[in-house]
Scaffold this motif. Structure first.
Motif, PDB file in Angstrom:
ATOM      1  N   HIS A 178      -9.599  -5.745  -3.608  1.00  0.00           N
ATOM      2  CA  HIS A 178     -10.476  -5.897  -2.478  1.00  0.00           C
ATOM      3  C   HIS A 178      -9.496  -6.309  -1.242  1.00  0.00           C
ATOM      4  O   HIS A 178      -9.478  -5.889  -0.047  1.00  0.00           O
ATOM      5  CB  HIS A 178     -11.392  -7.353  -2.550  1.00  0.00           C
ATOM      6  N   GLN A 179      -8.367  -7.061  -1.344  1.00  0.00           N
ATOM      7  CA  GLN A 179      -7.374  -7.483  -0.602  1.00  0.00           C
ATOM      8  C   GLN A 179      -6.637  -6.060  -0.250  1.00  0.00           C
ATOM      9  O   GLN A 179      -6.360  -5.824   0.988  1.00  0.00           O
ATOM     10  CB  GLN A 179      -6.173  -8.343  -1.226  1.00  0.00           C
ATOM     11  N   ILE A 180      -6.443  -5.033  -1.088  1.00  0.00           N
ATOM     12  CA  ILE A 180      -5.602  -3.957  -0.955  1.00  0.00           C
ATOM     13  C   ILE A 180      -6.430  -3.009   0.093  1.00  0.00           C
ATOM     14  O   ILE A 180      -6.105  -2.489   0.903  1.00  0.00           O
ATOM     15  CB  ILE A 180      -5.262  -3.059  -2.247  1.00  0.00           C
ATOM     16  N   LEU A 181      -7.739  -3.059  -0.147  1.00  0.00           N
ATOM     17  CA  LEU A 181      -8.828  -2.215   0.553  1.00  0.00           C
ATOM     18  C   LEU A 181      -8.722  -2.682   1.887  1.00  0.00           C
ATOM     19  O   LEU A 181      -8.821  -1.979   2.938  1.00  0.00           O
ATOM     20  CB  LEU A 181     -10.370  -2.479  -0.042  1.00  0.00           C
ATOM     21  N   VAL A 182      -8.804  -4.035   2.299  1.00  0.00           N
ATOM     22  CA  VAL A 182      -8.845  -4.839   3.453  1.00  0.00           C
ATOM     23  C   VAL A 182      -7.570  -4.171   4.394  1.00  0.00           C
ATOM     24  O   VAL A 182      -7.356  -3.873   5.386  1.00  0.00           O
ATOM     25  CB  VAL A 182      -9.039  -6.285   3.488  1.00  0.00           C
ATOM     26  N   GLN A 183      -6.402  -4.297   3.476  1.00  0.00           N
ATOM     27  CA  GLN A 183      -4.962  -4.043   4.164  1.00  0.00           C
ATOM     28  C   GLN A 183      -4.804  -2.708   4.487  1.00  0.00           C
ATOM     29  O   GLN A 183      -4.488  -2.063   5.504  1.00  0.00           O
ATOM     30  CB  GLN A 183      -4.135  -4.352   3.068  1.00  0.00           C
ATOM     31  N   GLN A 184      -5.536  -1.888   3.561  1.00  0.00           N
ATOM     32  CA  GLN A 184      -5.501  -0.358   3.788  1.00  0.00           C
ATOM     33  C   GLN A 184      -6.270   0.056   5.214  1.00  0.00           C
ATOM     34  O   GLN A 184      -5.677   0.856   5.841  1.00  0.00           O
ATOM     35  CB  GLN A 184      -6.074   0.496   2.680  1.00  0.00           C
ATOM     36  N   GLU A 185      -7.394  -0.710   5.119  1.00  0.00           N
ATOM     37  CA  GLU A 185      -8.480  -0.377   6.424  1.00  0.00           C
ATOM     38  C   GLU A 185      -7.660  -0.717   7.722  1.00  0.00           C
ATOM     39  O   GLU A 185      -7.364  -0.085   8.670  1.00  0.00           O
ATOM     40  CB  GLU A 185      -9.676  -0.979   6.251  1.00  0.00           C
ATOM     41  N   SER A 186      -6.826  -1.945   7.699  1.00  0.00           N
ATOM     42  CA  SER A 186      -5.948  -2.462   8.825  1.00  0.00           C
ATOM     43  C   SER A 186      -4.777  -1.402   9.147  1.00  0.00           C
ATOM     44  O   SER A 186      -4.383  -1.145  10.325  1.00  0.00           O
ATOM     45  CB  SER A 186      -5.388  -3.844   8.293  1.00  0.00           C
ATOM     46  N   LEU A 187      -4.066  -0.772   8.028  1.00  0.00           N
ATOM     47  CA  LEU A 187      -2.941  -0.153   8.031  1.00  0.00           C
ATOM     48  C   LEU A 187      -3.534   1.379   8.831  1.00  0.00           C
ATOM     49  O   LEU A 187      -2.928   1.555   9.742  1.00  0.00           O
ATOM     50  CB  LEU A 187      -2.361   0.006   6.721  1.00  0.00           C
ATOM     51  N   GLU A 188      -4.706   1.638   8.319  1.00  0.00           N
ATOM     52  CA  GLU A 188      -5.245   2.955   8.750  1.00  0.00           C
ATOM     53  C   GLU A 188      -5.621   2.896  10.253  1.00  0.00           C
ATOM     54  O   GLU A 188      -5.255   3.649  10.885  1.00  0.00           O
ATOM     55  CB  GLU A 188      -6.240   3.775   7.975  1.00  0.00           C
ATOM     56  N   ALA A 189      -6.149   1.898  10.532  1.00  0.00           N
ATOM     57  CA  ALA A 189      -6.548   1.471  11.728  1.00  0.00           C
ATOM     58  C   ALA A 189      -5.443   1.615  12.750  1.00  0.00           C
ATOM     59  O   ALA A 189      -5.178   2.127  13.956  1.00  0.00           O
ATOM     60  CB  ALA A 189      -7.425   0.224  12.100  1.00  0.00           C
ATOM     61  N   GLY A 190      -4.393   0.643  12.584  1.00  0.00           N
ATOM     62  CA  GLY A 190      -2.995   0.650  13.348  1.00  0.00           C
ATOM     63  C   GLY A 190      -2.540   2.033  13.396  1.00  0.00           C
ATOM     64  O   GLY A 190      -2.003   2.476  14.577  1.00  0.00           O
TER      65      GLY A 190
END
Length: 261
Positions: free
Chosen positions: A39-51
């Motif tokens: 779940h943490q990785i998914l949130v981080q990945q979404e933030s990464l892709e948005a950036g």
């Protein structure tokens, strides 16, 4: 089965069942932890892709702006381009900071999943590397173009200033030479002084500034500059060297009238 098996076989089976049960207990205990991690990785990945998408869009706009630059239009249009360029790239530090932040997120994701079998981070690493390389390339190109635009403004200013000085002198020279009647000694002296005080360095300054300007411009944009210089050189030769020489040596004042042709 116990009745049909020996004691050793029973012990062996029981030990195997015990080990499998212990393994199952460990797996069950890890499931909530792994779910939390993913779940943490998914949130981080979404933030990464948005950036990454936001930075990529800014780079698209940056490349389009740089591609639109031209030094051929003259000082004012080039100055307008420089102002727009500086305004747009004033946000470079903001996006650089964002990129550094996303690199930290990227490294955190890779570190979290690096020891998990079956998780391929190859595409993630490739996209991040390409974004970093592109950001460096575009920002360096932007710095180069800022210097080019500044140099273009300087070259256009010098060329136009030298062109203006010579043009204004030629216009006044043509006006004086066109005067058919010179009926006072003061007028004769005024004409002679005008041509004697001309700075012969002006035409060389024009040639030098034109060469500087050509160095800023691509080859296909040289002809207009060459034509402007050639036109002024030709007029300079006629008005200053030929007619101006006659005016400087004029001594036809007879107390009443004179003629300069």
């Amino acid at each position: 089965m116990i009745q049909d098996l020996s004691r050793d076989e029973v012990d062996r089976i029981m030990n195997t069942l015990k080990k499998e049960k212990e393994a199952l207990v460990r797996v069950r205990a890890l499931i909530p932890m792994q779910l939390h991690l993913f779940h943490q990785i998914l949130v981080q990945q979404e933030s990464l892709e948005a950036g990454q998408n936001e930075i990529g869009q800014w780079l698209d706009e940056a490349e389009a702006l740089i591609a639109s630059h031209s030094l051929a239009a003259g000082k004012e249009p080039v100055q307008a381009q420089l102002d727009k360029h500086k305004t747009f790239f004033s946000r470079t530090l903001y996006y650089k900071s964002m990129l550094e932040s996303k690199n930290k997120v990227f490294r955190s994701i890779v570190k979290s999943v690096d020891h998990n079998e079956g998780i391929d981070t190859g595409d993630l690493k490739l996209r991040m590397a390409q974004l970093n390389e592109r950001f460096i390339r575009v920002t360096q190109l932007a710095q180069q173009w800022e210097l080019k635009l500044q140099e273009g403004i300087r070259c256009w200013h010098n060329f136009r200033e030298n062109e203006r000085i010579i043009t204004e002198w030629l216009q006044k020279a043509e006006k004086l030479i066109a005067e058919r009647h010179i009926d006072t000694k003061q007028t004769v002296e005024s004409h002679k002084n005008f041509f004697e005080k001309v700075n012969e360095k002006w035409i060389q300054d024009l040639v030098n500034s034109a060469q500087d300007l050509r160095n800023c411009l691509p080859y296909e944009q040289h002809p207009p500059v060459d034509a402007a210089v050639g036109r002024l050189q030709a007029k300079w030769k006629v008005e200053y060297i030929t007619k101006g020489h006659a005016a400087r040596n004029y001594s036809g004042f007879n107390g009443g009238s004179g003629n300069v042709k």
